[in-house]
Design a protein around this motif. Structure first.
Motif, PDB file in Angstrom:
ATOM      1  N   ALA A   1      -7.984  16.354  18.005  1.00 47.21           N
ATOM      2  CA  ALA A   1      -9.203  16.234  18.804  1.00 47.21           C
ATOM      3  C   ALA A   1      -8.879  16.210  20.287  1.00 47.21           C
ATOM      4  O   ALA A   1      -9.624  16.751  21.107  1.00 47.21           O
ATOM      5  N   HIS A   2      -7.751  15.601  20.650  1.00 45.23           N
ATOM      6  CA  HIS A   2      -7.323  15.582  22.042  1.00 45.23           C
ATOM      7  C   HIS A   2      -6.804  16.954  22.463  1.00 45.23           C
ATOM      8  O   HIS A   2      -7.002  17.377  23.614  1.00 45.23           O
TER       9      HIS A   2
ATOM     10  N   ILE B   1     -15.113  19.098  12.979  1.00 43.51           N
ATOM     11  CA  ILE B   1     -15.324  17.697  13.355  1.00 43.51           C
ATOM     12  C   ILE B   1     -14.380  17.307  14.491  1.00 43.51           C
ATOM     13  O   ILE B   1     -14.777  16.625  15.445  1.00 43.51           O
ATOM     14  N   LEU B   2     -13.136  17.747  14.405  1.00 44.79           N
ATOM     15  CA  LEU B   2     -12.165  17.460  15.467  1.00 44.79           C
ATOM     16  C   LEU B   2     -12.553  18.123  16.785  1.00 44.79           C
ATOM     17  O   LEU B   2     -12.159  17.664  17.862  1.00 44.79           O
ATOM     18  N   PHE B   3     -13.341  19.187  16.704  1.00 48.82           N
ATOM     19  CA  PHE B   3     -13.788  19.911  17.896  1.00 48.82           C
ATOM     20  C   PHE B   3     -15.050  19.301  18.512  1.00 48.82           C
ATOM     21  O   PHE B   3     -15.421  19.619  19.641  1.00 48.82           O
ATOM     22  N   PHE B   4     -15.711  18.419  17.781  1.00 48.02           N
ATOM     23  CA  PHE B   4     -16.962  17.827  18.257  1.00 48.02           C
ATOM     24  C   PHE B   4     -16.869  17.201  19.650  1.00 48.02           C
ATOM     25  O   PHE B   4     -17.792  17.335  20.456  1.00 48.02           O
ATOM     26  N   PRO B   5     -15.787  16.463  19.972  1.00 44.21           N
ATOM     27  CA  PRO B   5     -15.729  15.858  21.310  1.00 44.21           C
ATOM     28  C   PRO B   5     -15.816  16.872  22.451  1.00 44.21           C
ATOM     29  O   PRO B   5     -16.329  16.540  23.535  1.00 44.21           O
ATOM     30  N   VAL B   6     -15.324  18.092  22.228  1.00 39.68           N
ATOM     31  CA  VAL B   6     -15.446  19.133  23.250  1.00 39.68           C
ATOM     32  C   VAL B   6     -16.914  19.399  23.547  1.00 39.68           C
ATOM     33  O   VAL B   6     -17.360  19.435  24.708  1.00 39.68           O
ATOM     34  N   ILE B   7     -17.697  19.569  22.484  1.00 40.57           N
ATOM     35  CA  ILE B   7     -19.113  19.875  22.639  1.00 40.57           C
ATOM     36  C   ILE B   7     -19.855  18.687  23.242  1.00 40.57           C
ATOM     37  O   ILE B   7     -20.741  18.843  24.101  1.00 40.57           O
ATOM     38  N   GLN B   8     -19.491  17.492  22.827  1.00 40.44           N
ATOM     39  CA  GLN B   8     -20.152  16.303  23.344  1.00 40.44           C
ATOM     40  C   GLN B   8     -19.874  16.112  24.835  1.00 40.44           C
ATOM     41  O   GLN B   8     -20.767  15.723  25.601  1.00 40.44           O
ATOM     42  N   SER B   9     -18.649  16.405  25.264  1.00 42.21           N
ATOM     43  CA  SER B   9     -18.323  16.297  26.685  1.00 42.21           C
ATOM     44  C   SER B   9     -19.064  17.352  27.495  1.00 42.21           C
ATOM     45  O   SER B   9     -19.517  17.083  28.627  1.00 42.21           O
ATOM     46  N   LEU B  10     -19.215  18.540  26.931  1.00 41.27           N
ATOM     47  CA  LEU B  10     -19.985  19.580  27.609  1.00 41.27           C
ATOM     48  C   LEU B  10     -21.443  19.161  27.762  1.00 41.27           C
ATOM     49  O   LEU B  10     -22.060  19.378  28.817  1.00 41.27           O
ATOM     50  N   ARG B  11     -22.004  18.566  26.721  1.00 42.96           N
ATOM     51  CA  ARG B  11     -23.399  18.123  26.797  1.00 42.96           C
ATOM     52  C   ARG B  11     -23.591  17.062  27.873  1.00 42.96           C
ATOM     53  O   ARG B  11     -24.569  17.086  28.626  1.00 42.96           O
ATOM     54  N   GLU B  12     -22.649  16.143  27.981  1.00 41.46           N
ATOM     55  CA  GLU B  12     -22.751  15.104  28.998  1.00 41.46           C
ATOM     56  C   GLU B  12     -22.643  15.694  30.396  1.00 41.46           C
ATOM     57  O   GLU B  12     -23.331  15.245  31.323  1.00 41.46           O
TER      58      GLU B  12
ATOM     59  N   ALA C   1     -12.292  11.610  29.750  1.00 37.50           N
ATOM     60  CA  ALA C   1     -11.235  11.199  28.828  1.00 37.50           C
ATOM     61  C   ALA C   1     -11.575  11.661  27.413  1.00 37.50           C
ATOM     62  O   ALA C   1     -12.746  11.652  27.021  1.00 37.50           O
ATOM     63  N   PRO C   2     -10.579  12.086  26.640  1.00 39.36           N
ATOM     64  CA  PRO C   2     -10.844  12.467  25.246  1.00 39.36           C
ATOM     65  C   PRO C   2     -11.279  11.262  24.442  1.00 39.36           C
ATOM     66  O   PRO C   2     -10.961  10.118  24.777  1.00 39.36           O
ATOM     67  N   ARG C   3     -12.031  11.534  23.379  1.00 40.66           N
ATOM     68  CA  ARG C   3     -12.492  10.460  22.524  1.00 40.66           C
ATOM     69  C   ARG C   3     -12.465  10.918  21.077  1.00 40.66           C
ATOM     70  O   ARG C   3     -12.426  12.123  20.819  1.00 40.66           O
ATOM     71  N   PRO C   4     -12.511   9.989  20.124  1.00 40.53           N
ATOM     72  CA  PRO C   4     -12.544  10.402  18.716  1.00 40.53           C
ATOM     73  C   PRO C   4     -13.845  11.139  18.401  1.00 40.53           C
ATOM     74  O   PRO C   4     -14.846  10.984  19.111  1.00 40.53           O
ATOM     75  N   PRO C   5     -13.852  11.939  17.357  1.00 39.59           N
ATOM     76  CA  PRO C   5     -15.081  12.641  16.974  1.00 39.59           C
ATOM     77  C   PRO C   5     -16.168  11.662  16.547  1.00 39.59           C
ATOM     78  O   PRO C   5     -15.880  10.557  16.075  1.00 39.59           O
TER      79      PRO C   5
END
Length: 359
Positions: free
Chosen positions: A141-142, A27-38, A154-158
Motif C-alpha cells: 500500500a505504501h 484494496i492495497l491501492f485504495f489509499p492512492v485514490i483516497q489521497s487524491l480525493r482529499e 503520509a501513506p496510510r493503511p487501506p
C-alpha cells in the motif's frame, strides 16, 4: 518548478487511475485514490481495473466511475484501441498507472492526458511526465502511495466503507446463531482461490491444522464462524464434517463481497492465509492473523499494527514467491512447519479483552 510541485498546484477536474490486479491489489491501492480525493475534492475520479475487481470499487466512496479491461487474458489489439478511444473521449487531465510494464506508460500516453504518473521501471519511462522510483521492499500500500508522493500526504493503511445494509445483515446473521451466549467471535477464512492452485501458487495451510485451531477456539468459549466463497466449498465441508455444530458456517449465507466484509468487520479477529480476505480484514480494521508461507508479510501487512503474520521458523529460502520465483516449490516447508500453537498464540494476543462479559 519541479514536476511534483507543478502537479500539486493544479486543480484537476478529471483523474484516471489504472491498476490491473486482483481484489487484494485493488484494496492495497485504495489509499492512492483516497489521497487524491482529499487533495481534489471536486475532481471526478475514474478507476480502470480488471472485470473481476469492478465490484470492490463500490467500497471506496472516492471513486466516481469504473472502467474495466481484461488485461490478463491476452486481449486483442482491437480491444486495446477500443479502450483507448473510450478513454480519450473522457479528456482526463491526470493519469496515474500502478503497473511496471511499458504497456502501462503507453496506455497513459495514448489517453491524451497532459499529466501522466507511473513507475520509472523501463525504457518507455519517457512517455510519463512524472516518473516515480519503484520500491518493492515495503508494504505494498505504501509502494502504491509513492505514486502520489507529490501530494505530500503520509501513506496510510487501506480502508473499505461497508454499506449499512451489509452491516445489518451481518448483525442479524450472528444474532440468529445458536451461540448468542458467546462474547467473542473469530472468523476463519481457510480457503484460497482455485486459480492460484492451478497456477501452482500454494499459500494454503493444512486442513488438519484448521480443524485443530477451530477445536481449540471452540473449547475456549469462542464463537467460530467459517467464511468462504465458491472456491472454498470443499475445505469448508471438511471442517464442518469434523466439527459438526461447534462452528457456524457462513459460507453459504454470504452472497456478496459486502456481506463478507461486514461479517469480517463484525468479528473480533479474522484468521486467514495470504489472500484477498486478509486485505479485507485490514481494510475494515479487524485484528487479522495471517498464515504466511512463501510470501513476504512485510510487503502485505502494515507494520506496527494489530495485524499479525505467522510464519514457520527461519528458512534461508523464504520469502521466495514473487521475490525469487513465480510458482511454489514442491517442498512447501514454509507452510508445513507452521504449528497450530503459533497461530493460536498470535490470535490470543490480538483478541480484545473481555471484562465482565463485555468487550
Amino acid at each position: 518548478m519541479p514536476p511534483e510541485s507543478k502537479l500539486a498546484s493544479i486543480d484537476f477536474e478529471k483523474i484516471l487511475v489504472i491498476n490491473f490486479g486482483g481484489i487484494g491489489d485493488e484494496i492495497l491501492f485504495f489509499p492512492v485514490i483516497q489521497s487524491l480525493r482529499e487533495a481534489y475534492p471536486s475532481s471526478r475520479i475514474t478507476a480502470l481495473v480488471e472485470p473481476r475487481c469492478k465490484g470492490i470499487m463500490a467500497f471506496n466512496p472516492a471513486v466516481d466511475d469504473v472502467y474495466t479491461f481484461d488485461a490478463k487474458h491476452n486481449p486483442r489489439v482491437r480491444d486495446f484501441f477500443t479502450l483507448v478511444l473510450a478513454l480519450r473521449k473522457e479528456c482526463f487531465e491526470l493519469v496515474i498507472t500502478a503497473g511496471s510494464s511499458p504497456v502501462m506508460a503507453l496506455l497513459a500516453r495514448l489517453t491524451g492526458a497532459p499529466h501522466r504518473v507511473g513507475y520509472a521501471t523501463h525504457r518507455f519511462t519517457f512517455l510519463l511526465t512524472h516518473a516515480v522510483p519503484l520500491n518493492k521492499q515495503q508494504y505494498a500500500a505504501h509502494m502504491y502511495h509513492d505514486l502520489v508522493g507529490f501530494l505530500g500526504k503520509a501513506p496510510r493503511p487501506p480502508q473499505m466503507t461497508v454499506p449499512p445494509s451489509d452491516r445489518a445483515w451481518a448483525e442479524k446473521f450472528l444474532e440468529s446463531s445458536q451461540q448468542q451466549e458467546k462474547t467473542q467471535t473469530v472468523v476463519i477464512h481457510p480457503g484460497v482461490s482455485k486459480l492460484s492452485i492451478q497456477k501452482n501458487i500454494i499459500k494454503g495451510w493444512a486442513l488438519e491444522n484448521w480443524i485443530e485451531l477451530a477445536r481449540r477456539l471452540c473449547a475456549s468459549g469462542k464463537r467460530v464462524v467459517l467464511a468462504g466463497g465458491p472456491d472454498d466449498k470443499e475445505v469448508i465441508a471438511a471442517l464442518r464434517s469434523q466439527l459438526n455444530t461447534q462452528v457456524i458456517d457462513a459460507s453459504t449465507a454470504t452472497e456478496t463481497l459486502g456481506q463478507l466484509a461486514a461479517l469480517i468487520e463484525a468479528a473480533d479477529v479474522l484468521v486467514a492465509v495470504d489472500s484477498a480476505p486478509m486485505h479485507v480484514g485490514v481494510a475494515v480494521s479487524t485484528p487479522t492473523v495471517a498464515v504466511f508461507g512463501p510470501t513476504d508479510p512485510r510487503k502485505l501487512l502494515p507494520s506496527g499494527s494489530v495485524h499479525r503474520p505467522v510464519q514457520s521458523g527461519p528458512l534461508a529460502c523464504r520469502p521466495c514467491l514473487w521475490d525469487k520465483r513465480q510458482t511454489s516449490c514442491e517442498a512447501l516447508t514454509c507452510l508445513i512447519e507452521i504449528p497450530v500453537e503459533a497461530v493460536e498464540d498470535a490470535l490470543l494476543k490480538v483478541l480484545p479483552p473481555v471484562v465482565d462479559g463485555v468487550q
